[in-house]
Scaffold this motif. Structure first.
Motif, PDB file in Angstrom:
ATOM      1  N   ARG A 203      20.347  93.777 -39.316  1.00 16.17           N
ATOM      2  CA  ARG A 203      21.047  93.654 -40.591  1.00 16.17           C
ATOM      3  C   ARG A 203      20.288  92.669 -41.466  1.00 16.17           C
ATOM      4  NH1 ARG A 203      26.995  92.063 -38.552  1.00 16.17           N
ATOM      5  NH2 ARG A 203      25.722  90.980 -37.014  1.00 16.17           N
ATOM      6  N   ASP A 204      20.399  92.828 -42.761  1.00 11.94           N
ATOM      7  CA  ASP A 204      19.756  91.865 -43.655  1.00 11.94           C
ATOM      8  C   ASP A 204      20.617  90.610 -43.767  1.00 11.94           C
ATOM      9  OD1 ASP A 204      21.830  92.362 -45.496  1.00 11.94           O
ATOM     10  OD2 ASP A 204      20.622  93.737 -46.707  1.00 11.94           O
ATOM     11  N   ASP A 209      23.293  96.835 -42.850  1.00  8.63           N
ATOM     12  CA  ASP A 209      22.304  97.494 -41.998  1.00  8.63           C
ATOM     13  C   ASP A 209      21.046  97.807 -42.800  1.00  8.63           C
ATOM     14  OD1 ASP A 209      24.004  97.412 -39.865  1.00  8.63           O
ATOM     15  OD2 ASP A 209      24.465  99.544 -39.838  1.00  8.63           O
ATOM     16  N   THR A 210      19.895  97.662 -42.152  1.00 10.75           N
ATOM     17  CA  THR A 210      18.631  97.942 -42.825  1.00 10.75           C
ATOM     18  C   THR A 210      17.600  98.397 -41.802  1.00 10.75           C
ATOM     19  OG1 THR A 210      16.866  97.014 -44.219  1.00 10.75           O
ATOM     20  CG2 THR A 210      17.865  95.549 -42.603  1.00 10.75           C
ATOM     21  N   GLU A 219      14.584  85.003 -46.635  1.00  7.75           N
ATOM     22  CA  GLU A 219      15.799  84.220 -46.830  1.00  7.75           C
ATOM     23  C   GLU A 219      16.702  84.932 -47.828  1.00  7.75           C
ATOM     24  OE1 GLU A 219      16.964  81.734 -45.226  1.00  7.75           O
ATOM     25  OE2 GLU A 219      15.188  81.444 -43.963  1.00  7.75           O
ATOM     26  N   PRO A 220      17.994  85.044 -47.548  1.00  9.62           N
ATOM     27  CA  PRO A 220      18.651  84.616 -46.318  1.00  9.62           C
ATOM     28  C   PRO A 220      18.217  85.493 -45.135  1.00  9.62           C
ATOM     29  CG  PRO A 220      20.183  85.884 -47.667  1.00  9.62           C
ATOM     30  CD  PRO A 220      18.948  85.701 -48.498  1.00  9.62           C
ATOM     31  N   ALA A 221      18.039  84.872 -43.972  1.00  7.24           N
ATOM     32  CA  ALA A 221      17.504  85.553 -42.802  1.00  7.24           C
ATOM     33  C   ALA A 221      18.448  86.636 -42.307  1.00  7.24           C
ATOM     34  CB  ALA A 221      17.250  84.540 -41.689  1.00  7.24           C
ATOM     35  N   GLY A 222      17.862  87.727 -41.853  1.00  6.56           N
ATOM     36  CA  GLY A 222      18.639  88.810 -41.272  1.00  6.56           C
ATOM     37  C   GLY A 222      19.013  88.510 -39.827  1.00  6.56           C
ATOM     38  N   THR A 223      19.652  89.458 -39.181  1.00  4.57           N
ATOM     39  CA  THR A 223      20.078  89.288 -37.789  1.00  4.57           C
ATOM     40  C   THR A 223      19.751  90.552 -37.001  1.00  4.57           C
ATOM     41  OG1 THR A 223      22.313  90.163 -38.207  1.00  4.57           O
ATOM     42  CG2 THR A 223      21.985  87.778 -38.440  1.00  4.57           C
ATOM     43  N   ILE A 224      19.616  90.390 -35.679  1.00  2.41           N
ATOM     44  CA  ILE A 224      19.475  91.530 -34.778  1.00  2.41           C
ATOM     45  C   ILE A 224      20.808  91.726 -34.068  1.00  2.41           C
ATOM     46  CG2 ILE A 224      18.147  92.575 -32.907  1.00  2.41           C
ATOM     47  CD1 ILE A 224      15.936  90.600 -33.412  1.00  2.41           C
TER      48      ILE A 224
END
Length: 367
Positions: A203-204, A209-210, A219-224
């Protein structure tokens, strides 16, 4: 770029030596990285060379630093990595636990002041190859890229977990994986190839979702997503990641969030918990070996699903892949190869002068 593994290992070793490491460190780390490439785990392969060289400059890795045991009983130990290469720390822990477990039956250790340890399965396999059962968790000193279940922003690292057991006459049965749907380093490989990641991986920074791999690093940092993905199964991966922290960083009476809140410089990257178990302390090695064979044979006897030729035990794919690539050579993305050659030229590596540096579209990324 396709290159022989032996040649790639010598190149990597030379780069580390030019960066000021000892001969043993250069040889050990180069072998670990190339072995990861051979196993198809490019996320922990030579892609990591620029990261390690940067961390030497930053003081997070101190070449030649002595790995020390700072507290010890007959069955436990606290190992101070002392900012040596994480691979040196991991192997020392495994070697120590093999000795202790063969004497006491069960042994475990934790590490402090430890940089990135690389492929955790390397150390559990080392223990399994000595005839013992192994378990390890790694807590990452990061508040990213894993968002706990139900959260939009990250609070944990990828926090890998690994098991390995001996399998007579075969490679160990081993499992080694991040508690995110993929290792963060896997996203780096997509950046290097200039390709989108599969849907459902990341996700961004706004929680959307990306498939853009760079969304993880902007930034802002995405996540797994945690293991289990965006659906209800993700709660399991999130929970396992939490427990990895509890068995490693918390057990060492340490944290990372306090320093983050104070704006302090990161002082470690990985906190490792590792355990070894001697089957002779239970049913005996011969009996255990027979049971591992029985279980493996039964599991592999299942009829393959459509698109599969056979059922594999955990670890078989990686070892078969390594055998194949030892013959065929390792394929590296052009940007990865060109980046490594460019760095090698700057380090003064003679071998690099034989190669031209092509266009680099995607630079190496890291947190």
């Amino acid at each position: 770029m396709k290159i022989e593994s032996k040649k790639l290992q010598e190149y990597a070793k030379d780069m580390f030596r030019k960066a000021g490491t000892t001969e043993e460190e250069a040889a050990t780390v180069a072998e670990e990285l190339v072995t990861s490439n051979l196993m198809g785990l490019d996320s922990h392969g030579v892609l990591r060379i620029p990261q390690y060289l940067d961390q030497i400059k930053e003081g997070l890795i101190i070449p030649g630093s002595e790995v020390r045991i700072v507290k010890e009983t007959s069955t436990t130990a606290i190992v101070d990595g002392n900012h040596a290469f994480g691979q040196m720390v991991g192997h020392k822990m495994a070697t120590l636990l093999i000795t202790k477990a063969k004497t006491s039956g069960v042994a475990c250790a934790i590490s402090i002041n430890t940089p990135h340890v690389g492929r955790v399965g390397s150390y559990t396999e080392q223990i399994a190859n000595a005839g013992l059962l192994a378990f390890s968790t790694v807590g990452l000193y990061y508040n990213k890229p894993l968002a706990p279940w139900g959260a939009m922003e990250s609070r944990m690292g990828t926090n890998p977990i690994s098991w390995a057991v001996p399998r007579k006459g075969e490679c160990p049965v081993f499992m080694d994986g991040a508690m995110t749907v993929v290792a963060e380093g896997k996203i780096r490989t997509y950046v290097q190839r200039g390709e989108p990641v599969p849907h459902g991986w990341i996700r961004d920074g706004y929680g959307k979702d990306t498939t853009d791999p760079m969304a993880l690093y902007r930034e802002p940092a995405g996540t797994i997503y945690p293991v289990g993905g965006p659906n209800a199964g993700g709660v399991k991966g999130s929970g396992l990641a939490v427990m990895a922290n509890m068995f490693s960083i918390a057990l060492a009476d340490d944290d990372y969030w306090t320093g983050l809140a104070k704006g302090e410089k990161q002082h470690a990257e990985n906190g490792v918990f590792m355990m070894a178990i001697d089957p002779d302390a239970f049913c005996g090695r011969d009996a255990y070996a027979a049971q591992v064979k029985n279980h493996s044979d039964y599991i592999k006897s299942a009829r393959p699903a459509e698109g599969f030729k056979e059922v594999l035990m955990p670890g078989e794919f990686e070892h078969r892949n390594a055998d194949r690539l030892l013959q065929e050579g390792i394929e590296l993305p052009d940007d990865t190869w060109n980046g490594i050659v460019s760095i090698a030229k700057n380090l003064g590596c003679d071998w690099a002068e034989a190669y031209e540096v092509g266009e680099i579209k995607s630079r190496f990324v890291r947190y």
